[in-house]
Design an enzyme around this catalytic site. Structure first.
Site, PDB file in Angstrom:
ATOM      1  N   ILE A  67      26.308  -2.462  -0.429  1.00 21.14           N
ATOM      2  CA  ILE A  67      25.792  -2.609   0.994  1.00 21.14           C
ATOM      3  C   ILE A  67      26.784  -3.914   1.359  1.00 21.14           C
ATOM      4  CG2 ILE A  67      24.072  -3.547   2.601  1.00 21.14           C
ATOM      5  CD1 ILE A  67      22.008  -1.803   0.893  1.00 21.14           C
ATOM      6  N   ARG A 145      15.709  -8.295   1.934  1.00 18.69           N
ATOM      7  CA  ARG A 145      14.315  -8.464   1.580  1.00 18.69           C
ATOM      8  C   ARG A 145      13.729  -9.867   2.219  1.00 18.69           C
ATOM      9  NH1 ARG A 145      14.586  -3.959   0.595  1.00 18.69           N
ATOM     10  NH2 ARG A 145      14.614  -2.810  -1.129  1.00 18.69           N
ATOM     11  N   GLU A 174       4.868  -6.981   5.014  1.00 24.31           N
ATOM     12  CA  GLU A 174       5.043  -5.984   6.048  1.00 24.31           C
ATOM     13  C   GLU A 174       4.151  -4.959   6.044  1.00 24.31           C
ATOM     14  OE1 GLU A 174       9.936  -6.177   5.911  1.00 24.31           O
ATOM     15  OE2 GLU A 174       8.931  -4.355   4.993  1.00 24.31           O
ATOM     16  N   HIS A 193      12.127  -3.361   9.919  1.00 26.93           N
ATOM     17  CA  HIS A 193      12.476  -2.641   8.675  1.00 26.93           C
ATOM     18  C   HIS A 193      13.113  -1.176   8.997  1.00 26.93           C
ATOM     19  CE1 HIS A 193      12.044  -3.066   4.111  1.00 26.93           C
ATOM     20  NE2 HIS A 193      13.003  -2.265   4.429  1.00 26.93           N
TER      21      HIS A 193
END
Length: 227
Positions: A67, A145, A174, A193
Site C-alpha cells: 500500500i 490503524r 470504531e 473506515h
C-alpha cells in the site's frame, strides 16, 4: 493474489484523496457554490481556505509495503519528493522513495502518510514527542490503524497549529466514540473506515475467498499465514 492485496490500489488512492481534500477543500467550495455564494460574489472567483500546491513538496511514508508503494507511485506522479521509513527495506521500494530514518522523515516531510501495521513498537508512534520533531504545519494522513496515533496529542497539535491538518479514515475505537478529541479538533477530516470499500475491491475479496476455499478442498492450500 492474497486478501491483503485486494485493497492495495484503492487504499493508496483513498490516502491521496484525503490529502487532496485538505489541499483544495472541494466539498466545502461545492457547498458554498450551491448555497449561492458564487452567484452573489463580486469577483469571478473566491476561496475560503488557502490552496496548497503539492508540487515540489516532500511526502514521508511510514511503511513502504504494497500500500505504501501504491501511494508512493501517486505522489511521484505529482512530482513530490518521496521519503520512506520501513524496518524492512526493499528494492522495489527504493525505486519509488528514498529510505531515511524515522527522525529524518519527521523532520523533512510536509505530509506524512501512515501505511504501517499495528505492532507494539508502532502503537502510539504519532505522539507529542514525535510531533515535536515534525515541521510546523505538517499534514498527517492515516488510513492504516487508528491506534498508531495518540489522539489527544494529535488533537492538541491540530488546535495549536503545529499540525496544519489531518485526514483520517481510522480511529482508535470504531465506531468512533462521542468523546474522541479529534471530533472537535481543527482541520481534521474523519471518514468511517471506508478506504477499502470500493465495489471492485470488495469483489476481489469475495473472489479470493472463493478461490482459497476451492484450493483448500482440493488439498492445495494457498495464502497460508502459518508458513
Amino acid at each position: 493474489m492474497s486478501i491483503q492485496q485486494s485493497g492495495t490500489q484503492i487504499v493508496g488512492q483513498y490516502a491521496l484523496g484525503l490529502l487532496l481534500e485538505i489541499c483544495s477543500h472541494y466539498g466545502h467550495h461545492d457547498e458554498t457554490v450551491k448555497s449561492g455564494k458564487w452567484e452573489n460574489n463580486d469577483d469571478w472567483c473566491y476561496w475560503d481556505y488557502p490552496m496548497i500546491e503539492l508540487y515540489g513538496k516532500t511526502a514521508g511514508i511510514i511503511g513502504l509495503g504494497r500500500i505504501g508503494q501504491a501511494t508512493a507511485k501517486l505522489l511521484n506522479a505529482l512530482d513530490m519528493k518521496v521519503l520512506a521509513y520501513d524496518a524492512y527495506q526493499s528494492e522495489a521500494g527504493a525505486k519509488l522513495a528514498e529510505y531515511v530514518s524515522l527522525d529524518e522523515l519527521f523532520a523533512q516531510s510536509d505530509v506524512i502518510f501512515l501505511h504501517c501495521p499495528l505492532f507494539p513498537e508502532t502503537e502510539g508512534m504519532i505522539n507529542k514527542e514525535n510531533i515535536a520533531k515534525m515541521k510546523d504545519g505538517v499534514i498527517l494522513i492515516n488510513n492504516s490503524r487508528g491506534q498508531l496515533v495518540v489522539e489527544q496529542d494529535l488533537a492538541d497539535a491540530l488546535n495549536s497549529g503545529k499540525v496544519y491538518a489531518a485526514g483520517l479514515d481510522v480511529v482508535s475505537t470504531e465506531p468512533i466514540k462521542g468523546d474522541n478529541p479529534l471530533l472537535k479538533a481543527k482541520n481534521c477530516i474523519i471518514t468511517p473506515h471506508i478506504s477499502w470499500a470500493a465495489q471492485a475491491s470488495r469483489q476481489r475479496i469475495m473472489d479470493i475467498t472463493v478461490d482459497n476455499i476451492k484450493a483448500f478442498l482440493d488439498g492445495n492450500t494457498v495464502n497460508r499465514v502459518n508458513k
